[in-house]
Design a protein around this motif. Structure first.
Motif, PDB file in Angstrom:
ATOM      1  N   ALA A  44       0.833  -1.215   0.000  1.00 30.22           N
ATOM      2  CA  ALA A  44       0.000   0.000   0.000  1.00 30.22           C
ATOM      3  C   ALA A  44       0.861   1.256   0.000  1.00 30.22           C
ATOM      4  O   ALA A  44       0.317   2.366  -0.004  1.00 30.22           O
ATOM      5  CB  ALA A  44      -0.924  -0.006   1.201  1.00 30.22           C
ATOM      6  N   ASN A  45       2.196   1.062   0.026  1.00 29.12           N
ATOM      7  CA  ASN A  45       3.117   2.205   0.004  1.00 29.12           C
ATOM      8  C   ASN A  45       2.785   3.205   1.121  1.00 29.12           C
ATOM      9  O   ASN A  45       2.711   4.410   0.892  1.00 29.12           O
ATOM     10  CB  ASN A  45       3.049   2.867  -1.383  1.00 29.12           C
ATOM     11  N   VAL A  46       2.579   2.670   2.313  1.00 27.10           N
ATOM     12  CA  VAL A  46       2.180   3.512   3.455  1.00 27.10           C
ATOM     13  C   VAL A  46       3.349   4.390   3.894  1.00 27.10           C
ATOM     14  O   VAL A  46       4.481   3.914   4.014  1.00 27.10           O
ATOM     15  CB  VAL A  46       1.711   2.619   4.630  1.00 27.10           C
ATOM     16  N   GLY A  47       3.073   5.653   4.118  1.00 24.88           N
ATOM     17  CA  GLY A  47       4.124   6.572   4.549  1.00 24.88           C
ATOM     18  C   GLY A  47       3.532   7.797   5.207  1.00 24.88           C
ATOM     19  O   GLY A  47       2.316   7.874   5.433  1.00 24.88           O
ATOM     20  N   ALA A  48       4.405   8.757   5.520  1.00 24.27           N
ATOM     21  CA  ALA A  48       3.952  10.011   6.137  1.00 24.27           C
ATOM     22  C   ALA A  48       2.891  10.607   5.213  1.00 24.27           C
ATOM     23  O   ALA A  48       3.019  10.541   3.991  1.00 24.27           O
ATOM     24  CB  ALA A  48       5.122  10.960   6.293  1.00 24.27           C
ATOM     25  N   GLY A  49       1.853  11.155   5.803  1.00 22.59           N
ATOM     26  CA  GLY A  49       0.782  11.709   4.966  1.00 22.59           C
ATOM     27  C   GLY A  49      -0.384  10.747   4.867  1.00 22.59           C
ATOM     28  O   GLY A  49      -1.482  11.141   4.472  1.00 22.59           O
ATOM     29  N   ASP A  50      -0.146   9.466   5.202  1.00 24.20           N
ATOM     30  CA  ASP A  50      -1.259   8.511   5.179  1.00 24.20           C
ATOM     31  C   ASP A  50      -1.964   8.466   6.531  1.00 24.20           C
ATOM     32  O   ASP A  50      -1.371   8.775   7.571  1.00 24.20           O
ATOM     33  CB  ASP A  50      -0.746   7.096   4.848  1.00 24.20           C
ATOM     34  N   TYR A  51      -3.215   8.076   6.462  1.00 25.11           N
ATOM     35  CA  TYR A  51      -3.991   7.783   7.668  1.00 25.11           C
ATOM     36  C   TYR A  51      -4.570   6.392   7.456  1.00 25.11           C
ATOM     37  O   TYR A  51      -5.426   6.191   6.593  1.00 25.11           O
ATOM     38  CB  TYR A  51      -5.092   8.833   7.856  1.00 25.11           C
ATOM     39  N   LEU A  52      -4.036   5.430   8.209  1.00 19.67           N
ATOM     40  CA  LEU A  52      -4.425   4.024   8.043  1.00 19.67           C
ATOM     41  C   LEU A  52      -5.399   3.627   9.147  1.00 19.67           C
ATOM     42  O   LEU A  52      -5.210   4.002  10.305  1.00 19.67           O
ATOM     43  CB  LEU A  52      -3.171   3.148   8.082  1.00 19.67           C
ATOM     44  N   ILE A  53      -6.437   2.880   8.766  1.00 15.59           N
ATOM     45  CA  ILE A  53      -7.339   2.303   9.778  1.00 15.59           C
ATOM     46  C   ILE A  53      -7.289   0.782   9.637  1.00 15.59           C
ATOM     47  O   ILE A  53      -7.513   0.243   8.544  1.00 15.59           O
ATOM     48  CB  ILE A  53      -8.792   2.804   9.607  1.00 15.59           C
ATOM     49  N   ASP A  54      -6.960   0.105  10.741  1.00 13.96           N
ATOM     50  CA  ASP A  54      -6.987  -1.360  10.746  1.00 13.96           C
ATOM     51  C   ASP A  54      -8.282  -1.792  11.435  1.00 13.96           C
ATOM     52  O   ASP A  54      -8.505  -1.488  12.612  1.00 13.96           O
ATOM     53  CB  ASP A  54      -5.758  -1.923  11.491  1.00 13.96           C
ATOM     54  N   LEU A  55      -9.126  -2.480  10.687  1.00 11.15           N
ATOM     55  CA  LEU A  55     -10.437  -2.883  11.214  1.00 11.15           C
ATOM     56  C   LEU A  55     -10.298  -4.240  11.908  1.00 11.15           C
ATOM     57  O   LEU A  55     -10.128  -5.262  11.248  1.00 11.15           O
ATOM     58  CB  LEU A  55     -11.455  -2.940  10.070  1.00 11.15           C
ATOM     59  N   GLY A  56     -10.353  -4.217  13.229  1.00 11.18           N
ATOM     60  CA  GLY A  56     -10.072  -5.423  14.018  1.00 11.18           C
ATOM     61  C   GLY A  56      -8.576  -5.471  14.219  1.00 11.18           C
ATOM     62  O   GLY A  56      -7.859  -6.197  13.532  1.00 11.18           O
ATOM     63  N   SER A  57      -8.071  -4.668  15.190  1.00  4.84           N
ATOM     64  CA  SER A  57      -6.617  -4.370  15.198  1.00  4.84           C
ATOM     65  C   SER A  57      -5.805  -5.319  16.063  1.00  4.84           C
ATOM     66  O   SER A  57      -4.575  -5.231  16.083  1.00  4.84           O
ATOM     67  CB  SER A  57      -6.401  -2.924  15.646  1.00  4.84           C
TER      68      SER A  57
END
Ligand SMILES: C[S@@+](CC[C@H](N)C(=O)[O-])C[C@H]1O[C@@H](n2cnc3c(N)ncnc32)[C@H](O)[C@@H]1O
Length: 293
Positions: A44-57
């Motif tokens: 997902a190329n997650v980095g600064a600027g992203d807001y990630l939500i993990d559903l069932g963390s």
């Protein structure tokens, strides 16, 4: 294959039950192996600027991994013990400022603002979430561990060997990445360079999630074909051929969709005039429904 692994996660074998001591709600707690978490975040190329939500963390490993990459991240779970474990781990890792956890039913979570949503849930849960995910802004990334989204096929998939994995398909993890597709179905109008001037191009797009089929009307009275339309998030590309199939003027369009407008660059290859790049704009004059949603 994913059906077999779904069966295993929903009806855990006795040996696997030891791995799933906690978890509250619609699926038991099974942690995603760290190598798989890292692969999901890379896909997902997650980095600064992203807001990630993990559903069932669970124990917070996806959220903490995202925060370590500079993203803000939220985990929701119903299991209070796991929420405490996750919060303590975020503090220990020094990412508590960017990683937070909330006791909440994941089906009630407000996903507004999320640029990445992650799941390790059962397929029927993914399917129940699907309309909400498809309503997120085009380009939002969704990454799922092991389980599919039915007929919304992934844009990318990876299979990785995980020898220590005992749940689902033992020893293997399946990873899926989707980009929420912009709604583009309907009739579009553009003006394109033609000969020494310009001509009107009208085309229709049929859409099933990110999969497109297209048809163009005649341009300047010449037979016209629209080929290979693709969509990833809000990025659209397609080719148009105008004229006799053995000697057509070829147009390679690339651009971005914003609501009922699209714009970008088009490379025109004209046997009589050579190759030139131009900008293009199009307007959707009649929207149609996307299939499958
Ligand atoms: C398979 S575990 C995945 C944990 C974590 N995402 C990971 O990949 O390591 C699923 C988690 O979802 C939680 N869960 C199940 N149903 C839920 C619901 N309706 N709302 C919130 N959390 C839920 C369980 O407590 C469990 O921690």
């Amino acid at each position: 294959m994913w059906r077999a692994s779904c069966f295993a996660l929903s009806l855990l074998a006795p040996a696997a039950v030891a791995l799933a001591q906690q978890g509250v709600g619609d699926v038991v707690y099974v942690p995603t192996p760290q190598v798989v978490v890292d692969t999901m975040l890379r896909m997902a190329n997650v980095g600064a600027g992203d807001y990630l939500i993990d559903l069932g963390s669970g124990d917070g490993r996806v959220v903490i991994g995202a925060a370590r990459r500079g993203a803000r991240a939220l985990g929701v779970d119903l299991d209070r013990h796991l929420l405490k474990v996750a919060t303590a781990a975020a503090q220990r890792e020094g990412v508590a400022g960017r990683a937070s956890f909330r006791e909440q039913n994941l089906f009630e979570t407000d996903l507004a603002g999320a640029t990445v949503v992650t799941t390790y849930l059962l397929p029927d849960m993914n399917l129940k979430l699907r309309p909400k995910l498809l309503a997120l802004p085009p380009g939002t990334r969704v990454v799922a561990h092991d389980y599919h989204m039915g007929d919304w096929l992934p844009d990318e998939r990876e299979t990785i060997a995980v020898p220590e994995k005992k749940v689902g398909q033992a020893g293997v993890s399946y990873l899926y990445l989707w980009h929420v597709p912009a709604p583009v179905a309907g009739r579009w109008q553009a003006t394109i360079p033609f000969g020494t001037g310009s001509a009107a191009l009208e085309f229709d797009l049929e859409q099933k999630f990110q999969v497109l089929k297209g048809q163009a009307s005649a341009v300047a009275g010449r037979p016209t074909r629209l080929n290979s339309p693709t969509l990833r998030g809000d990025a659209i590309a397609f080719q148009v051929e105008v004229g006799a199939p053995q000697n057509p003027v070829r147009y390679a369009f690339r651009g971005k969709v914003e609501g009922d407008a699209a714009s970008g660059t088009v490379v025109v290859s004209d046997p009589a005039r050579g190759q030139r790049e131009h900008t293009w704009r199009a307007r959707r004059i009649a929207a149609a429904a996307m299939k499958g949603s």
